[in-house]
Design a protein around this motif. Structure first.
Motif, PDB file in Angstrom:
ATOM      1  N   PHE A   1       0.841  -1.201   0.000  1.00  0.00           N
ATOM      2  CA  PHE A   1       0.000   0.000   0.000  1.00  0.00           C
ATOM      3  C   PHE A   1       0.874   1.248   0.000  1.00  0.00           C
ATOM      4  O   PHE A   1       1.813   1.348   0.781  1.00  0.00           O
ATOM      5  N   ASN A   2       0.558   2.184  -0.913  1.00  0.00           N
ATOM      6  CA  ASN A   2       1.241   3.476  -1.017  1.00  0.00           C
ATOM      7  C   ASN A   2       2.712   3.370  -1.425  1.00  0.00           C
ATOM      8  O   ASN A   2       3.454   4.336  -1.304  1.00  0.00           O
ATOM      9  N   LYS A   3       3.141   2.191  -1.923  1.00  0.00           N
ATOM     10  CA  LYS A   3       4.527   2.046  -2.392  1.00  0.00           C
ATOM     11  C   LYS A   3       4.583   2.341  -3.879  1.00  0.00           C
ATOM     12  O   LYS A   3       3.706   1.957  -4.626  1.00  0.00           O
ATOM     13  N   GLY A   4       5.602   3.054  -4.300  1.00  0.00           N
ATOM     14  CA  GLY A   4       5.790   3.358  -5.724  1.00  0.00           C
ATOM     15  C   GLY A   4       5.166   4.687  -6.078  1.00  0.00           C
ATOM     16  O   GLY A   4       5.847   5.595  -6.513  1.00  0.00           O
ATOM     17  N   THR A   5       3.864   4.793  -5.883  1.00  0.00           N
ATOM     18  CA  THR A   5       3.196   6.055  -6.164  1.00  0.00           C
ATOM     19  C   THR A   5       2.013   6.218  -5.214  1.00  0.00           C
ATOM     20  O   THR A   5       1.640   5.280  -4.506  1.00  0.00           O
TER      21      THR A   5
ATOM     22  N   GLN B   1      -6.818   7.684 -21.335  1.00  0.00           N
ATOM     23  CA  GLN B   1      -7.398   8.962 -20.906  1.00  0.00           C
ATOM     24  C   GLN B   1      -6.939   9.283 -19.483  1.00  0.00           C
ATOM     25  O   GLN B   1      -6.547  10.397 -19.167  1.00  0.00           O
ATOM     26  N   CYS B   2      -7.004   8.258 -18.619  1.00  0.00           N
ATOM     27  CA  CYS B   2      -6.631   8.419 -17.215  1.00  0.00           C
ATOM     28  C   CYS B   2      -5.154   8.810 -17.087  1.00  0.00           C
ATOM     29  O   CYS B   2      -4.783   9.606 -16.230  1.00  0.00           O
ATOM     30  N   ARG B   3      -4.319   8.238 -18.000  1.00  0.00           N
ATOM     31  CA  ARG B   3      -2.865   8.464 -17.940  1.00  0.00           C
ATOM     32  C   ARG B   3      -2.416   9.684 -18.739  1.00  0.00           C
ATOM     33  O   ARG B   3      -1.219  10.006 -18.771  1.00  0.00           O
ATOM     34  N   ASP B   4      -3.345  10.349 -19.391  1.00  0.00           N
ATOM     35  CA  ASP B   4      -3.027  11.547 -20.158  1.00  0.00           C
ATOM     36  C   ASP B   4      -2.376  12.583 -19.224  1.00  0.00           C
ATOM     37  O   ASP B   4      -2.804  12.744 -18.080  1.00  0.00           O
ATOM     38  N   PRO B   5      -1.343  13.280 -19.685  1.00  0.00           N
ATOM     39  CA  PRO B   5      -0.704  14.299 -18.832  1.00  0.00           C
ATOM     40  C   PRO B   5      -1.673  15.373 -18.334  1.00  0.00           C
ATOM     41  O   PRO B   5      -1.468  15.924 -17.255  1.00  0.00           O
ATOM     42  N   TYR B   6      -2.736  15.641 -19.117  1.00  0.00           N
ATOM     43  CA  TYR B   6      -3.725  16.626 -18.677  1.00  0.00           C
ATOM     44  C   TYR B   6      -4.677  16.058 -17.639  1.00  0.00           C
ATOM     45  O   TYR B   6      -5.418  16.799 -17.003  1.00  0.00           O
ATOM     46  N   VAL B   7      -4.679  14.734 -17.483  1.00  0.00           N
ATOM     47  CA  VAL B   7      -5.523  14.105 -16.475  1.00  0.00           C
ATOM     48  C   VAL B   7      -4.609  13.800 -15.280  1.00  0.00           C
ATOM     49  O   VAL B   7      -4.315  14.700 -14.501  1.00  0.00           O
ATOM     50  N   TYR B   8      -4.090  12.565 -15.156  1.00  0.00           N
ATOM     51  CA  TYR B   8      -3.218  12.295 -14.009  1.00  0.00           C
ATOM     52  C   TYR B   8      -1.766  11.994 -14.386  1.00  0.00           C
ATOM     53  O   TYR B   8      -0.898  12.021 -13.521  1.00  0.00           O
ATOM     54  N   GLY B   9      -1.523  11.670 -15.652  1.00  0.00           N
ATOM     55  CA  GLY B   9      -0.166  11.311 -16.054  1.00  0.00           C
ATOM     56  C   GLY B   9       0.108   9.839 -15.782  1.00  0.00           C
ATOM     57  O   GLY B   9      -0.411   9.270 -14.820  1.00  0.00           O
ATOM     58  N   ALA B  10       0.927   9.236 -16.615  1.00  0.00           N
ATOM     59  CA  ALA B  10       1.165   7.789 -16.570  1.00  0.00           C
ATOM     60  C   ALA B  10       1.843   7.335 -15.272  1.00  0.00           C
ATOM     61  O   ALA B  10       1.633   6.217 -14.811  1.00  0.00           O
ATOM     62  N   GLU B  11       2.647   8.207 -14.649  1.00  0.00           N
ATOM     63  CA  GLU B  11       3.398   7.797 -13.437  1.00  0.00           C
ATOM     64  C   GLU B  11       2.459   7.507 -12.270  1.00  0.00           C
ATOM     65  O   GLU B  11       2.755   6.660 -11.429  1.00  0.00           O
ATOM     66  N   LYS B  12       1.342   8.226 -12.218  1.00  0.00           N
ATOM     67  CA  LYS B  12       0.452   8.103 -11.059  1.00  0.00           C
ATOM     68  C   LYS B  12      -0.500   6.927 -11.156  1.00  0.00           C
ATOM     69  O   LYS B  12      -0.980   6.444 -10.136  1.00  0.00           O
ATOM     70  N   ILE B  13      -0.829   6.509 -12.390  1.00  0.00           N
ATOM     71  CA  ILE B  13      -1.872   5.497 -12.579  1.00  0.00           C
ATOM     72  C   ILE B  13      -1.236   4.131 -12.867  1.00  0.00           C
ATOM     73  O   ILE B  13      -0.727   3.881 -13.956  1.00  0.00           O
ATOM     74  N   THR B  14      -1.260   3.258 -11.872  1.00  0.00           N
ATOM     75  CA  THR B  14      -0.664   1.927 -12.004  1.00  0.00           C
ATOM     76  C   THR B  14      -1.679   0.958 -12.623  1.00  0.00           C
ATOM     77  O   THR B  14      -2.852   1.304 -12.806  1.00  0.00           O
ATOM     78  N   ASN B  15      -1.230  -0.275 -12.891  1.00  0.00           N
ATOM     79  CA  ASN B  15      -2.128  -1.289 -13.460  1.00  0.00           C
ATOM     80  C   ASN B  15      -3.189  -1.742 -12.464  1.00  0.00           C
ATOM     81  O   ASN B  15      -4.135  -2.427 -12.836  1.00  0.00           O
ATOM     82  N   GLY B  16      -3.008  -1.392 -11.200  1.00  0.00           N
ATOM     83  CA  GLY B  16      -3.998  -1.744 -10.179  1.00  0.00           C
ATOM     84  C   GLY B  16      -5.023  -0.642  -9.953  1.00  0.00           C
ATOM     85  O   GLY B  16      -5.741  -0.659  -8.955  1.00  0.00           O
TER      86      GLY B  16
END
Ligand code: 4AZ
Length: 246
Positions: A85-89, A161-176
């Protein structure tokens, strides 16, 4: 829930109200969802602030400030917050499995207003555009929380869409994780809804595809709700249910 409406008592019988005891009384804290007569799923961030004995698991709840006909309270016998939990991002692996303490030799008693929801199957697809339901007692607007259970409909969004830089960006949205809601804003989960379910009607039954987890504010354009992807954690759920079985 922002942009929703009041539910009919019993329409979402898997909804759990996670409360905090304060001596003589208790207050609403988070949502949760019934998956079996002994197990409830919620968001890890809901269960890390207080001691295990300070939480109360209430099923059959509708009005936060009244005793509803089918409501029943349980204590937590055991719980497993995801080890990463809360590891990585931020809020990564935001899931907790709660085992309730038996009362009168039984777990959660199912009836017309208290029932489990289905877990997804391994090969289920999170089709963008699928309209799903979120529910909870969280904030409905600027500040006010709801007394009665509210719900609304949100579509699953594409990962791109979720990973779009204008939304949250790919770094924040993991596969989970996945996003659901509207990029134009106006309809969303909010503070106090976390831990509660995002359910989708697949065939004849409702399946919990998501757990309300986080978002940048509520109902803001380009900041849809972010949900824990239950399917991604199926092995973790099954392994830990087996471990926590008496
Ligand atoms: C919260 O603070 C929270 N808009 C829950 C859901 C969302 C934002 C905040 C999603 O619990």
């Amino acid at each position: 829930i922002v942009g929703g409406s009041e539910t009919i008592y019993g329409a979402y019988p898997w909804q759990v109200d996670i409360r905090i005891y304060t001596g003589s009384t208790s207050f609403h804290w988070c949502g949760g969802v019934i998956i079996t007569d002994y197990f409830v799923l919620s968001a890890a961030h809901c269960l890390e602030k207080y001691q295990q004995s300070d939480y109360l698991i209430r099923v059959g709840e509708f009005n936060n400030n009244e005793v509803d006909k089918y409501e029943e309270d349980f204590e937590i016998a055991d719980m497993k917050i995801h080890e990463n939990f809360n590891k990585g991002t931020y809020l990564n692996n935001d899931i907790v499995l709660i085992r309730i303490r038996a009362k009168n030799g039984r777990g959660i008693f199912f009836n017309s207003h208290v029932k489990p929801v289905c877990l997804p199957v391994y090969n289920i697809r999170y089709h963008p555009g699928t309209k799903c339901i979120i529910s909870g007692w969280g904030t409905t607007g600027e500040t006010s929380a709801a007394d009665t259970l509210m719900s609304t409909v949100v579509p699953i969004l594409h990962m791109f869409q979720c990973r779009d830089p204008y939304v949250y960006g790919a770094e924040k949205i993991t596969n989970g994780m996945f996003c659901a809601g509207y990029l134009q804003g106006g309809v969303d989960a909010c503070k106090g809804d976390s831990g509660g379910p995002l359910v989708c009607k697949l065939g004849e039954s409702y399946t919990v595809l998501g757990i309300i987890s986080w978002g940048n504010g509520c109902a803001i354009p380009n900041k849809p709700g972010v949900y824990t992807k239950v399917q991604y954690f199926l092995d973790w759920i099954n392994t830990n249910m087996a471990k926590m079985e008496l």
